[in-house]
Scaffold this motif. Structure first.
Motif, PDB file in Angstrom:
ATOM      1  N   PRO A 224       0.978  -1.112   0.252  1.00 39.96           N
ATOM      2  CA  PRO A 224       0.005   0.014  -0.020  1.00 39.96           C
ATOM      3  C   PRO A 224       0.886   1.321   0.057  1.00 39.96           C
ATOM      4  CG  PRO A 224       0.000  -1.015   2.132  1.00 39.96           C
ATOM      5  CD  PRO A 224       0.725  -2.139   1.293  1.00 39.96           C
ATOM      6  N   PRO A 225       0.491   2.386  -0.414  1.00 41.24           N
ATOM      7  CA  PRO A 225       1.148   3.640  -0.658  1.00 41.24           C
ATOM      8  C   PRO A 225       1.871   4.010   0.864  1.00 41.24           C
ATOM      9  CG  PRO A 225      -0.740   3.875  -1.842  1.00 41.24           C
ATOM     10  CD  PRO A 225      -1.064   2.531  -1.021  1.00 41.24           C
ATOM     11  N   TYR A 226       0.850   3.959   1.846  1.00 35.66           N
ATOM     12  CA  TYR A 226       1.458   4.544   3.380  1.00 35.66           C
ATOM     13  C   TYR A 226       2.798   3.434   3.564  1.00 35.66           C
ATOM     14  CZ  TYR A 226      -1.094   0.328   5.279  1.00 35.66           C
ATOM     15  OH  TYR A 226      -1.395  -0.938   5.758  1.00 35.66           O
ATOM     16  N   GLU A 227       2.776   2.424   2.922  1.00 34.49           N
ATOM     17  CA  GLU A 227       3.977   1.461   3.514  1.00 34.49           C
ATOM     18  C   GLU A 227       5.138   1.945   2.622  1.00 34.49           C
ATOM     19  OE1 GLU A 227       6.183  -1.330   5.569  1.00 34.49           O
ATOM     20  OE2 GLU A 227       4.162  -0.713   5.957  1.00 34.49           O
ATOM     21  N   ILE A 228       4.898   2.313   1.361  1.00 38.66           N
ATOM     22  CA  ILE A 228       5.886   2.824   0.793  1.00 38.66           C
ATOM     23  C   ILE A 228       6.562   4.056   1.223  1.00 38.66           C
ATOM     24  CG2 ILE A 228       6.489   3.644  -1.720  1.00 38.66           C
ATOM     25  CD1 ILE A 228       4.499   1.372  -2.836  1.00 38.66           C
ATOM     26  N   ASN A 229       5.768   4.994   1.402  1.00 40.29           N
ATOM     27  CA  ASN A 229       6.052   6.323   2.125  1.00 40.29           C
ATOM     28  C   ASN A 229       6.722   6.062   3.274  1.00 40.29           C
ATOM     29  OD1 ASN A 229       4.576   7.397  -0.039  1.00 40.29           O
ATOM     30  ND2 ASN A 229       2.895   8.033   1.296  1.00 40.29           N
TER      31      ASN A 229
END
Length: 103
Positions: free
Chosen positions: A64-69
Motif C-alpha cells: 500500500p502507498p502508506y507503507e512505501i512512504n
C-alpha cells in the motif's frame, strides 16, 4: 509475649507467601525447552510453507502507498526523527511531497 508470637506468625506467613514458587517459573527447568535444528520446521507442512512464501511475494509486490512512504521516510534520518514526533504521514509530506510534484 503475645505480640512476639503474633509477629513471628506474621513473619512466617510473609515468608511462605513471598517464597511460593509457581509452575510458570518451573518451565525453564524442562529437560528440552527448545526444539533441535532438525525438527524446527516439522510443525509446518511443505504446502503451508510454499503458500506462505507465495503470499509474502504478493505482499512485497503490492504494497500500500502508506507503507512505501514509510519505508522512504525510514531511509532518511531527518524524516525518521520528524516522524517520531509528528507521525509518518506528516514527515513524508514535509520531506518528500514537494519533490514528487505536490504542494
Amino acid at each position: 509475649m503475645k505480640s512476639l508470637l503474633l509477629l513471628s506468625i506474621l513473619a512466617a506467613l510473609a515468608v511462605a507467601v513471598l517464597c511460593y514458587e509457581s509452575h510458570e517459573s518451573m518451565e525453564s527447568y524442562e529437560i528440552y525447552p527448545f526444539t533441535n535444528r532438525r525438527n524446527a520446521n516439522t510443525f509446518i507442512s511443505p504446502q503451508q510453507r510454499w503458500r506462505a512464501k507465495a503470499h509474502e511475494r504478493i505482499r512485497e509486490r503490492t504494497k500500500p502507498p502508506y507503507e512505501i512512504n514509510r519505508e522512504a521516510c525510514d531511509d532518511f534520518k531527518l524524516c525518521e526523527r520528524y516522524a517520531m514526533v509528528y507521525g509518518y504521514n506528516a514527515a513524508y509530506n514535509r520531506y518528500f511531497q514537494q519533490r514528487r510534484g505536490g504542494k
